[in-house]
Structures are given as structure tokens and as C-alpha cells.
Design a protein around this motif. Structure first.
Motif, short mmCIF file in Angstrom:
data_model
loop_
_atom_site.label_atom_id
_atom_site.label_comp_id
_atom_site.label_asym_id
_atom_site.label_seq_id
_atom_site.Cartn_x
_atom_site.Cartn_y
_atom_site.Cartn_z
N THR A 274 -20.19 30.38 -47.17
CA THR A 274 -20.81 29.49 -48.87
C THR A 274 -22.36 29.89 -49.16
N VAL A 275 -23.12 29.39 -48.32
CA VAL A 275 -24.53 29.21 -48.24
C VAL A 275 -25.38 30.80 -47.94
N ALA A 276 -24.09 31.53 -47.06
CA ALA A 276 -24.88 32.55 -47.00
C ALA A 276 -24.37 33.77 -47.87
N LEU A 277 -23.11 33.18 -48.29
CA LEU A 277 -23.00 34.39 -49.45
C LEU A 277 -24.10 34.41 -50.53
N TYR A 278 -24.99 33.01 -50.63
CA TYR A 278 -26.00 33.12 -52.20
C TYR A 278 -27.35 33.51 -51.08
N LEU A 279 -27.27 33.43 -50.33
CA LEU A 279 -28.67 33.41 -50.15
C LEU A 279 -29.43 35.10 -49.78
N PRO A 280 -28.82 35.85 -49.92
CA PRO A 280 -29.39 37.77 -50.12
C PRO A 280 -29.95 37.40 -51.92
N GLN A 281 -29.08 36.89 -52.32
CA GLN A 281 -29.68 37.45 -53.56
C GLN A 281 -30.30 36.21 -54.45
N VAL A 282 -30.32 34.82 -53.35
CA VAL A 282 -31.80 33.81 -53.65
C VAL A 282 -33.18 33.75 -53.09
N VAL A 283 -33.32 34.65 -51.85
CA VAL A 283 -34.19 35.32 -51.33
C VAL A 283 -34.94 36.14 -52.69
N GLU A 284 -33.91 37.79 -52.86
CA GLU A 284 -34.32 38.53 -54.09
C GLU A 284 -34.58 38.34 -55.35
N PHE A 285 -33.84 36.90 -55.72
CA PHE A 285 -34.91 35.89 -56.71
C PHE A 285 -35.98 35.22 -56.65
N SER A 286 -36.51 34.72 -55.55
CA SER A 286 -37.54 34.49 -55.26
C SER A 286 -38.64 34.79 -54.43
N GLU A 287 -38.19 36.17 -54.56
CA GLU A 287 -39.40 36.94 -53.41
C GLU A 287 -40.63 36.66 -53.75
N THR A 288 -40.71 36.28 -56.15
CA THR A 288 -42.59 36.84 -55.78
C THR A 288 -43.42 34.94 -55.32
N GLU A 289 -42.55 34.12 -55.16
CA GLU A 289 -43.20 33.17 -55.09
C GLU A 289 -43.39 32.45 -53.46
N ALA A 290 -42.03 33.24 -52.70
CA ALA A 290 -42.28 33.11 -51.04
C ALA A 290 -42.28 34.61 -50.36
N LYS A 291 -43.13 35.53 -51.07
CA LYS A 291 -43.14 36.49 -50.05
C LYS A 291 -43.46 36.13 -48.74
N ASP A 292 -44.76 35.67 -48.34
CA ASP A 292 -45.37 35.71 -46.70
C ASP A 292 -44.11 34.73 -46.27
N SER A 293 -42.95 33.92 -47.08
CA SER A 293 -42.92 33.51 -45.78
C SER A 293 -41.20 34.16 -45.64
N TYR A 294 -40.71 34.72 -46.54
CA TYR A 294 -40.09 35.93 -45.76
C TYR A 294 -40.46 36.92 -44.91
N HIS A 295 -41.77 37.92 -45.32
CA HIS A 295 -41.86 37.89 -44.28
C HIS A 295 -42.07 38.29 -42.62
N ALA A 296 -42.66 36.82 -42.65
CA ALA A 296 -42.36 36.20 -41.44
C ALA A 296 -41.72 35.95 -40.60
N LEU A 297 -40.28 35.58 -41.34
CA LEU A 297 -39.27 35.00 -40.84
C LEU A 297 -38.60 37.31 -40.69
N MET A 298 -38.53 37.82 -41.68
CA MET A 298 -38.16 39.43 -41.81
C MET A 298 -38.14 40.39 -40.12
N MET A 299 -39.91 39.69 -40.00
CA MET A 299 -40.35 39.72 -38.49
C MET A 299 -39.92 39.55 -37.30
N LYS A 300 -39.11 38.60 -37.73
CA LYS A 300 -38.49 37.87 -36.54
C LYS A 300 -36.83 38.12 -36.37
N MET A 301 -37.18 38.32 -36.93
CA MET A 301 -35.26 39.73 -36.66
C MET A 301 -35.20 40.57 -35.91
N PRO A 302 -34.40 41.47 -34.78
CA PRO A 302 -34.40 42.38 -34.27
C PRO A 302 -34.85 43.55 -34.72
N GLU A 303 -35.44 44.75 -34.78
CA GLU A 303 -36.33 45.91 -35.31
C GLU A 303 -35.53 46.14 -36.02
#
Ligand SMILES: [Fe+2]
Length: 374
Positions: A274-303
């Protein structure tokens, strides 16, 4: 003023044998039938101190209620343990936290368990939590979730005093976890990491734990799903899930959890889905306020998953591991989902995750977010 809180953590191969080194004599084990059937209770018992005697409460239901807890605490009181162990998933560990508290303080009302009340626990015993899934992070958090009697709402009890004395993370306990559960629980942990790293209460400590959790889980979950006996990969996901628990326990969760809890109250679907279903939507919606955090997380994922924005990276990763991205793949009927829309929105609005999310959503924005997964 801020605090960082965590149990002492024992982790890695043979971590269970740590129990052998402890000086407890009367041990109450709180667990559920599936754990017993899977042989994990026997595994644990082999590692208890030789001189000790134990009693087992092995019938904790999924999503326990307050009456489930009250019914079981009497036997524990009679046994008078000096150690309470919670063995299992979130339900068993949360039940163990609640039983431990009511055993220590029979005079307390369960709803006295709030950060504002000094509980004065640990006059009789200590608490050890041992997860058998890699997801909830409950072994590291200072909250316990109990369901209402009719299972429509969840009540969160929280106090720094219900943090376990030790969390034991032994990958042997998750070795036989079926693929579906391995995935459902791990995507919950990914959601904990993403929301902990980006919510409004994030801080130095939660950032670090969330980032490392993201790295470990996204690197090793695909390996676990292909090669379930790979103990090194199991260990990374197991430790990562615990670190994600530490991260959100020391900050907060966000809107994906608010929406996921709401969906879970209407349709009986595993929490992680249930939570992962909405996660990409929520991340897209919150991108303007959390750009740096999201970028840091993305850089931790496999290339191969670094897509330029975290929402797309998560979608690609979820597709690869088989996590549903729409309600149809969760076996939810579209008309039933639409019929419940108002109630889905209002329940999500009541949840703290909506308030601490990097960007607050209005009712009409929530409606769009709910509709985007149809
Ligand atoms: Fe969660």
C-alpha cells in the motif's frame, strides 16, 4: 533540542547466539503461529541461556488489538519474566512492546504510552526484539501500533522507554522468507528510507541512516529475489530495513504512509504494497520541496536506476522487483476504489504523515494522487 534514539544492535551471522551470553533466568517469548511453524521459535530457543526457563505466547494475531494484548498479558505477569523477547514481524514485535509495558506497569492504561508520560519501565525486566522479516523496522522504533477493535483505525503508542534494549538482526531468520513477503516488506523499508530522508523533521542522524538503508536494500533486494539463499544479500536487506526503521523513528514518515494506511484500512492488502504503491506519486508531488533529499537517495541506488529524478528511478526499480504501480495489479476493483474515494482522502488527511511530508497536500491534490494509481 533533538535526540537520536536507538536500541543496541547485534547483527550479522550468528547474531542470535548473543542471547547465550546474557544473564537472564526467566524469558517470555512473544510470537505468532507462523513463526512457530517455520521453526524459527526452535532456532531461538537453542540460543537461550542454558540455565533459563521460558514461556511462549505464540498466538499473536496479525494487527493485534488492545484486547488481544490484555488477554495475553495476564499469563506473562504470572510467569514474572526478567526478559521479554518479541520474535516475528511488526505485529509480534509491537505486541511485545505493549505486553512488556503492561507487565512492567499493570496500573497503566495503554493510552498512557505517549512521549509526554514518564513510564518508569525496567523495574522487572528488559526487552529484546528479533525481526523475522526485513521491513517494518519495529525492532528499532519507539512506537507500537495497535488496531481498533473493528480494525478500521490504527493507534500509535509512542515512548522512548519502549525502545528495545537490544535488537538482534540475524540473517538466518529471514533465509526462508518467501519471495512475495521479502518484496512486500522490503518496499515498505524503502518507503521508510525515502520518507525519513525527506520529511520536515529530517535531521543529521536520520539522513545518514536513510541513505545507507536505501543503498543496502536497492542493491541487494533484486539478488535476494533471484537467489533466496544468498545470505550476504539477505543480511544487507535485513540490516537496511532496520536502518530505515531507525531513520523514520528519529524523524517521521510522510504522505505515502498516510495514503497507504488509508488504503490498508479499506482494502486488506499488505502494508508494504500500500505505501510503495503511492511512493512514486508522492515523490513527484513533493519534488519541488525535497529536491536535494531525493537526489541524494537516487545516487544511493544502483547506477542503472539513476534516472534523473527519484520518482522515475523508483518506478523502474519497483517494476523490476514486481511491486505493483497501480490498483489493478493490487487486485483492487476500480469502481470500489472510486466509491471509497472520499473516505480514502479523509482518513489520509488525519494521518501525521501528511503533515510532516515535505509538501502538504490539499484535499483536491490528494484526490489526484489517489486517482493517479488507477
Ligand atoms: Fe511502513
Amino acid at each position: 533540542m533533538w535526540f537520536f534514539r536507538s536500541p543496541s544492535v547485534v547483527f550479522g551471522e550468528d547474531a542470535l547466539s548473543f542471547l547465550n551470553t546474557l544473564d537472564f533466568r526467566k524469558i517470555a517469548i512473544i510470537t505468532d503461529e507462523n513463526i512457530k511453524k517455520a521453526g524459527l521459535l526452535d532456532m531461538l530457543r537453542k540460543d537461550l541461556p542454558e540455565e533459563s526457563e521460558s514461556m511462549v505466547v505464540s498466538d499473536i494475531p496479525e494487527e493485534p488489538t488492545l484486547s488481544d494484548i490484555k488477554e495475553r498479558v495476564a499469563a506473562v505477569r504470572e510467569f514474572a519474566p526478567d526478559l521479554v523477547i518479541g520474535l516475528g514481524g511488526g505485529s509480534s514485535m509491537d505486541a511485545a512492546k505493549s505486553i512488556f509495558t503492561l507487565y512492567e506497569r499493570p496500573d497503566l492504561d495503554i493510552y498512557d504510552i505517549t512521549p509526554m508520560v514518564k513510564l518508569n519501565l525496567r523495574n522487572k525486566s528488559r526487552l529484546i526484539l528479533i525481526p523475522t522479516t526485513s521491513g517494518t523496522g519495529s525492532e528499532c522504533t519507539w512506537a507500537a501500533v495497535l488496531s481498533d477493535e473493528d480494525h478500521t483505525r490504527k493507534n500509535e503508542l509512542a515512548s522512548p522507554e519502549i525502545i528495545a534494549d537490544y535488537a538482534i538482526l540475524d540473517p538466518a531468520l529471514v533465509r526462508k522468507l518467501p519471495g512475495g513477503i521479502s518484496r512486500n516488506t522490503a518496499v515498505d523499508a524503502i518507503t521508510h528510507a525515502v520518507e525519513a530522508r525527506s520529511n520536515q523533521w529530517r535531521n543529521y542522524y536520520s539522513d545518514i541512516f536513510a541513505e545507507k538503508a536505501m543503498e543496502l536494500i536497492t542493491r541487494s533486494l533484486p539478488v535476494v529475489l533471484k537467489d533466496p539463499d544468498n545470505l550476504a544479500a539477505r543480511e544487507e536487506v535485513h540490516v537496511g530495513a532496520s536502518m530505515a526503521g531507525t531513520a523514520f523513528s528519529n524523524s517521521q514518515i510522510g504522505l505515502a504512509h498516510a495514503m497507504g494506511h488509508s488504503l490498508g484500512a479499506h482494502f486488506r492488502i499488505p502494508h508494504g504494497i500500500t505505501v510503495a504503491l503511492y511512493l512514486p506519486q508522492v515523490v513527484e508531488f513533493s519534488e519541488t520541496e525535497a529536491k536535494d533529499s531525493y537526489h541524494a537517495l537516487m545516487m544511493k541506488m544502483p547506477e542503472k536506476y539513476r534516472k534523473g529524478n527519484l520518482a522515475d528511478s523508483l518506478r523502474e526499480f519497483f517494476r523490476d522487483v514486481g511491486q505493483p504501480l497501480n490498483i489493478k495489479d493490487c487486485n483492487i476493483d476500480e469502481s470500489e476504489y472510486r466509491e471509497n474515494m472520499e473516505s480514502l482522502i479523509s482518513l489520509a488527511e488525519e494521518s501525521t504523515g501528511g503533515v510532516t511530508n515535505p509538501r502538504e497536500a490539499s484535499s483536491s491534490q490528494l484526490k489526484i494522487l489517489f486517482e493517479n494509481v488507477i
